[in-house]
Write an enzyme that holds these catalytic residues in place. Structure first.
Site, PDB file in Angstrom:
ATOM      1  N   ALA A 117      -6.182   8.762  10.200  1.00  0.00           N
ATOM      2  CA  ALA A 117      -7.058   9.478   9.276  1.00  0.00           C
ATOM      3  C   ALA A 117      -8.267   8.650   8.858  1.00  0.00           C
ATOM      4  O   ALA A 117      -9.341   9.203   8.613  1.00  0.00           O
ATOM      5  CB  ALA A 117      -6.275   9.910   8.036  1.00  0.00           C
TER       6      ALA A 117
ATOM      7  N   SER B 120      -2.933  11.664   9.946  1.00  0.00           N
ATOM      8  CA  SER B 120      -2.345  10.481  10.584  1.00  0.00           C
ATOM      9  C   SER B 120      -0.915  10.768  11.017  1.00  0.00           C
ATOM     10  O   SER B 120      -0.160  11.422  10.285  1.00  0.00           O
ATOM     11  CB  SER B 120      -2.341   9.287   9.631  1.00  0.00           C
ATOM     12  OG  SER B 120      -3.615   8.708   9.501  1.00  0.00           O
TER      13      SER B 120
ATOM     14  N   CYS C 107      -3.314   0.937   0.279  1.00  0.00           N
ATOM     15  CA  CYS C 107      -4.603   0.249   0.455  1.00  0.00           C
ATOM     16  C   CYS C 107      -4.973  -0.561  -0.780  1.00  0.00           C
ATOM     17  O   CYS C 107      -5.877  -1.395  -0.734  1.00  0.00           O
ATOM     18  CB  CYS C 107      -5.710   1.262   0.759  1.00  0.00           C
ATOM     19  SG  CYS C 107      -6.145   2.345  -0.620  1.00  0.00           S
TER      20      CYS C 107
END
Length: 393
Positions: free
Chosen positions: A72, A200, A325
Site C-alpha cells: 500500500a 497490502s 510506522c
C-alpha cells in the site's frame, strides 16, 4: 517456549496455510517470468491473471483495473505523486486527512515542498472526516483528496462514497488507502466511485512485499508513472513476482469468502476484550466511536499506565500503542492527538487488533495478562488472591 498471544494484526498477519501452499509451486517448478513468451512464462502469466481476478473481486473492480505493487505504501505513492508533475504551472492542491498512515502524510509533505497547496481536512472526536469542512476546502484547483478507508489505530471507517461525490463535483479525484479495510469492510470501489485505491497483502494473511493499486479506467490517463523500466504495467515497471502475486490473489479470495463470518466473530471477541478490560481496570475509555468503526480494532486509554511500558513488559502478548510506522517515536500518536486526546491520555493508550480466527481461550489468556500487568504498572492494589479469571456470561 511459552505461547505467544498475538494481538497486533493491524501491523501484519501470519500467512494463511492455503496462501502458503498456493505460492510454493511458483518458487520452484513454475519459476517462469510472466513476461516471457515460452511455456513457463505463459503458465506464470495465467497465474498472475487469475490472481488479478481474485484481487479485483475483493475490490469490486475489473481485473484490468488492478496494478500489482510492493504494498500500500507504493500504491499511495503511485497514485498521489502520479497526479502531480514537477512542471505543473497552474496552482494545484491536495487534501490530506490528519489521522492517516504516515505513508500518505509524508507524501503530503513532499508535495508541499514542491509548491503544491496541501490542505488538511478536519476530523471529529470519532475520527470521521467533517464533510462540511471538506466541501469548503475543495475548489477547482484541488487535484486530489486522500484518506484511509479504515484508520489503522482506532478503526474509524471513513464515508468514502460521500467524499467521492463531493470531490467529483469540482473535478477532484479521491484516493483511498484500503490497507486496513480489505477483509474488514465490503470495498465495492466502483460503486463508491473511488478513483484510486491501494491495499497490502500482509494485512489479510498474505505475504509481505506485495499489494495492489486500483485505478479507475476513466482517470488512468491522468496518472503519470513514478518509476520507469520494461513497462510490465503502464504505471509500474519491474518483473512481476509471480509467487507473491499468487499469494495476494489467494489471500484476497479467502478474505472475500470469510468477510461476513469474520466480522461477526470480531464483534464477539471485541465485546469480551472490552468486558475484561473494564472489569479489571476501572476508568478504561475507548478511543474513537465503535458505531463508526470496525470491530477488529480496539484502542483504549488505560489510566495511570504508560502504553509503551505495558507493551515492552509483556513477553508473551504482542500488542502495540499505535501504527507500526510510529513504533520508534517517543511522540504521542498523531491519530489520538488529532481526535482531541491529551498527550497524557495518548501515551496511556494501547491498540488491540483482533484476529477473528484466534481461539477464544487465547484472547482470554492475553487479556488476563494485560490486565494483570497494567494493574502492576498503575500501582492498583489487588485483593488477596488476585482477580478471578474472566468468564463470559
Amino acid at each position: 517456549m511459552k505461547k505467544l498471544i498475538y494481538l497486533d494484526g493491524c501491523a501484519t498477519t501470519r500467512v494463511d496455510d492455503e496462501v502458503f501452499e498456493a505460492m510454493l509451486p511458483f518458487l520452484r517448478e513454475e519459476y517462469g517470468n510472466p513476461s516471457s513468451p515460452h511455456v513457463l512464462g505463459k503458465r506464470a502469466r495465467r497465474a498472475v491473471d487469475e490472481a488479478a481476478a481474485s484481487v479485483a473481486a475483493l475490490m469490486g473492480a475489473d481485473p484490468a483495473d488492478v496494478v500489482f505493487t510492493s504494498g500500500a505504501t507504493e500504491g499511495n505513492n503511485l497514485a498521489l505523486l502520479g497526479m502531480f508533475g514537477h512542471d505543473d504551472r497552474a496552482p494545484v492542491g491536495g487534501l490530506f486527512c490528519p489521522t492517516d498512515h504516515k505513508s500518505s502524510l509524508a507524501i503530503g509533505r513532499a508535495l508541499a515542498a514542491r509548491g503544491v497547496d496541501v490542505r488538511t481536512m478536519r476530523v471529529g472526536p470519532d475520527g470521521r472526516i467533517d464533510l462540511q469542512h471538506l466541501a469548503g476546502l475543495l475548489d477547482l484547483h484541488s487535484r486530489v483528496a486522500t484518506t484511509a478507508w479504515v484508520n489503522s489505530e482506532i478503526g474509524t471507517v471513513q464515508p468514502v462514497a460521500a467524499m467521492a461525490a463531493l470531490c467529483h463535483e469540482v473535478g477532484t479525484m479521491l484516493h483511498v488507502d484500503a490497507a486496513q479495510a480489505a477483509g474488514r469492510v465490503p470495498l465495492r470501489v466502483r460503486e463508491a466511485e473511488i478513483d484510486t485505491m491501494s491495499l497490502s497483502g500482509h494485512k489479510i494473511r498474505g505475504p509481505k512485499g506485495v499489494g495492489a493499486l486500483y485505478v479507475r479506467p476513466e482517470i488512468r490517463h491522468r496518472l503519470r508513472p513514478v518509476m520507469f523500466g520494461g513497462g510490465q504495467y503502464e504505471l509500474r515497471s519491474g518483473t512481476i513476482p509471480t509467487h507473491l502475486v499468487v499469494g495476494l490473489g489467494k489471500a484476497c479470495e479467502l478474505a472475500l469468502a470469510r468477510l461476513d463470518a469474520e466480522r461477526r466473530r470480531a464483534v464477539e471477541l471485541r465485546a469480551t476484550a472490552l468486558d475484561m478490560l473494564r472489569a479489571g481496570l476501572p476508568g478504561v475509555r475507548v478511543n474513537g466511536d465503535p458505531r463508526h468503526g470496525v470491530p477488529h480494532v480496539l484502542n483504549v486509554v488505560l489510566p495511570g499506565v504508560r502504553g509503551e511500558s505495558l507493551v515492552s513488559s509483556l513477553s508473551t502478548v504482542a500488542l502495540a500503542t499505535g501504527s507500526a510506522c510510529n513504533s520508534g517515536s517517543q511522540e504521542p500518536s498523531h491519530v489520538l492527538t488529532a481526535i482531541g486526546l491529551s498527550a497524557q491520555d495518548a501515551n496511556s493508550s494501547v491498540r488491540i487488533c483482533l484476529d477473528a480466527s484466534m481461539p477464544f481461550e487465547d484472547l482470554v489468556l492475553g487479556l488476563d495478562l494485560i490486565v494483570e500487568r497494567a494493574r502492576d504498572l498503575a500501582g492498583v492494589v489487588v485483593a488477596m488472591g488476585g482477580h478471578a479469571p474472566f468468564s463470559p456470561s
